[in-house]
Design an enzyme around this catalytic site. Sequence first.
Site, PDB file in Angstrom:
ATOM      1  N   SER A 190      23.036 -16.532   9.064  1.00 30.59           N
ATOM      2  CA  SER A 190      23.754 -15.561   8.217  1.00 30.59           C
ATOM      3  C   SER A 190      24.100 -16.147   6.859  1.00 30.59           C
ATOM      4  O   SER A 190      24.747 -15.503   6.040  1.00 30.59           O
ATOM      5  CB  SER A 190      25.042 -15.087   8.913  1.00 30.59           C
TER       6      SER A 190
ATOM      7  N   THR B  11      33.746  29.037  -7.489  1.00 32.58           N
ATOM      8  CA  THR B  11      33.777  28.914  -6.034  1.00 32.58           C
ATOM      9  C   THR B  11      32.398  29.396  -5.594  1.00 32.58           C
ATOM     10  O   THR B  11      31.815  30.275  -6.243  1.00 32.58           O
ATOM     11  CB  THR B  11      34.868  29.782  -5.382  1.00 32.58           C
ATOM     12  N   HIS B  12      31.883  28.798  -4.541  1.00 35.02           N
ATOM     13  CA  HIS B  12      30.519  29.118  -4.080  1.00 35.02           C
ATOM     14  C   HIS B  12      29.497  28.884  -5.197  1.00 35.02           C
ATOM     15  O   HIS B  12      28.426  29.504  -5.187  1.00 35.02           O
ATOM     16  CB  HIS B  12      30.413  30.564  -3.578  1.00 35.02           C
TER      17      HIS B  12
ATOM     18  N   LYS C  28      11.911  14.387 -21.369  1.00 35.22           N
ATOM     19  CA  LYS C  28      12.948  14.320 -20.343  1.00 35.22           C
ATOM     20  C   LYS C  28      14.090  13.379 -20.687  1.00 35.22           C
ATOM     21  O   LYS C  28      13.901  12.344 -21.310  1.00 35.22           O
ATOM     22  CB  LYS C  28      12.347  13.843 -18.998  1.00 35.22           C
TER      23      LYS C  28
ATOM     24  N   ASN D 292      17.241  12.060 -18.186  1.00 33.26           N
ATOM     25  CA  ASN D 292      17.677  12.242 -16.799  1.00 33.26           C
ATOM     26  C   ASN D 292      19.023  11.576 -16.522  1.00 33.26           C
ATOM     27  O   ASN D 292      19.296  10.487 -17.019  1.00 33.26           O
ATOM     28  CB  ASN D 292      16.624  11.671 -15.848  1.00 33.26           C
TER      29      ASN D 292
ATOM     30  N   TYR E  82      35.500 -12.368  20.932  1.00 33.66           N
ATOM     31  CA  TYR E  82      34.415 -12.515  19.959  1.00 33.66           C
ATOM     32  C   TYR E  82      33.064 -12.313  20.641  1.00 33.66           C
ATOM     33  O   TYR E  82      32.819 -12.795  21.746  1.00 33.66           O
ATOM     34  CB  TYR E  82      34.454 -13.902  19.287  1.00 33.66           C
TER      35      TYR E  82
ATOM     36  N   GLN F  32      29.029 -10.654  13.819  1.00 33.26           N
ATOM     37  CA  GLN F  32      28.440 -11.179  12.589  1.00 33.26           C
ATOM     38  C   GLN F  32      27.886 -10.047  11.713  1.00 33.26           C
ATOM     39  O   GLN F  32      27.726 -10.203  10.510  1.00 33.26           O
ATOM     40  CB  GLN F  32      27.336 -12.177  12.941  1.00 33.26           C
TER      41      GLN F  32
ATOM     42  N   LYS G  29      29.649  -8.226   8.135  1.00 32.41           N
ATOM     43  CA  LYS G  29      29.748  -8.656   6.733  1.00 32.41           C
ATOM     44  C   LYS G  29      28.834  -7.893   5.769  1.00 32.41           C
ATOM     45  O   LYS G  29      29.270  -7.458   4.704  1.00 32.41           O
ATOM     46  CB  LYS G  29      29.486 -10.168   6.639  1.00 32.41           C
TER      47      LYS G  29
HETATM   48  N1  ARG Z   1      28.409 -16.598  11.567  1.00 30.12           N
HETATM   49  C1  ARG Z   1      29.290 -16.188  12.614  1.00 30.12           C
HETATM   50  C2  ARG Z   1      29.868 -14.808  12.291  1.00 30.12           C
HETATM   51  O1  ARG Z   1      29.728 -14.371  11.226  1.00 30.12           O
HETATM   52  C3  ARG Z   1      30.377 -17.180  12.783  1.00 30.12           C
HETATM   53  C4  ARG Z   1      30.977 -17.210  14.142  1.00 30.12           C
HETATM   54  C5  ARG Z   1      30.033 -17.788  15.111  1.00 30.12           C
HETATM   55  N2  ARG Z   1      30.686 -18.017  16.339  1.00 30.12           N
HETATM   56  C6  ARG Z   1      30.037 -18.286  17.439  1.00 30.12           C
HETATM   57  N3  ARG Z   1      30.716 -18.456  18.517  1.00 30.12           N
HETATM   58  N4  ARG Z   1      28.740 -18.384  17.456  1.00 30.12           N
HETATM   59  O2  ARG Z   1      30.433 -14.156  13.121  1.00 30.12           O
END
Ligand code: ARG
Length: 461
Positions: free
Chosen positions: A23, A155-156, A283, A285, A317, A322, A325
Amino acid sequence: MTLWQGRFGEAGPAEELLRYTVSLHYDSRLAGDDIAGSKAHVRGLVAAGIVTEPDGAILQAALDRVAAELADGTLVFKAGDEDIHTVVERRVTELAGATGARLHTGRSRNDQVATDLRLYAKRELRVVAGRLLELQRVLSARAQQAGDAYLPGYTHLQRAQPVLLAHHLLAHGWAFGRDIDRLEDARTRLDVSPLGAGALAGSSLALDPRLTARELGFARPFENSLDAVSDRDFVAEALFALTLAGIHLSRLGEEIVIWSTDEFAFVTLDDAYATGSSMLPQKKNPDIAELARGRAGRLIGDLTGLLATLKGLPLSYNRDLQEDKEPLFDAVDQLAAGVTAMTGMLATATFNLERMQAAADTPFAAAVDLAEWLVEQGMPFRDAHAVVGGLVRDALERRVPLRELVEAHPALGGEAVALLEPGVAVTRRTTRGGAGPEAVAAQLKRFEELLADTAARLGPG
Ligand code: ARG
């Protein structure tokens, strides 16, 4: 080298495993937060007497050095570096030798990553809120410039009643105000430190989560270690607040798209905020507005993707987490960029006030004013509605101007005809929050007060 080599055989992880689980290419943007979290953790270890003061100083210096290397780009990622936490710890260990090996005491990447992401969200949601405030400021400035100019309210998507342009612009402004509230509200709730939860159960060592929470500027520490490492409510809430703001931006974008057509021609975009066509020379745009509309779809994807990731997860967990993010980073990036682009586009656009007013000046736009005038003369509204409706139908069927029919009508006549004059209808929207000049002037004042309050709440920067 992996973080778990003791338990595993000599051969090391398979190439495919690394490639699939890595990651680092996206979580490297948490580097600064990871270092802040690590520095707080070291202070916690020293305070608990687990790491000596001199070792603590060595670790702090190594972490500062890693921060500097990351900042100037001299920290080279290696093939086995799975995520940013691995990189920071690896480099600290290279720099601080045996002392470096004490950094991860009483900590897991599970509480570490949750801490990092909360720090990130706390900071970035504020940044996005600040951008939305800038957009509100432009809407307010354009509303003030628009003075008493008016356009058809719809409206509409059918012409309904004239409204001040300022009123229309401020309608969007209030929606963005609610978005800022939601972002701030999410920030308040996410202000919890998970650090000290360890992998899932806390620690046998004398670590104090309250101390590290304070060090990191969190409002409070976690209450339950299992919850601390598995809770991603804050990501879901942040994504919802961001997505709804994105949807508001999309709705504004859609109006700009419509308004900039030759058919409407209510707005002309500045050349710097419009694009041309590679084939059709004539054009111009409204691509920013279209992308604001299009990217709202992507934000919805970020939100729903995260919710789907969470729905089946047992405590605590799981590696699935992961996946929290990328959607959050994407939503923050896309919305921040979209808001800024739309802000510039609106600040520089030209509103074609004559076109707007001409579109609003059809006599039919005053139909309800005629009915309400009859109400003021004592007629029940249902009857008044029927009288005016009959005149409108007559005017359309017999192709006679409405004003002639109004003038000739025994209950209406000359005084009522004045209501059909261009620009009169809108002045009659006098109720609080209404679309006429007096009400809008008062609204504008309240909107400016909101902006001042928001600026004070968000603080400098
Ligand atoms: N890169 C992982 C995440 O974003 C970190 C945590 C990893 N933990 C584990 N027990 N493998 O969640």
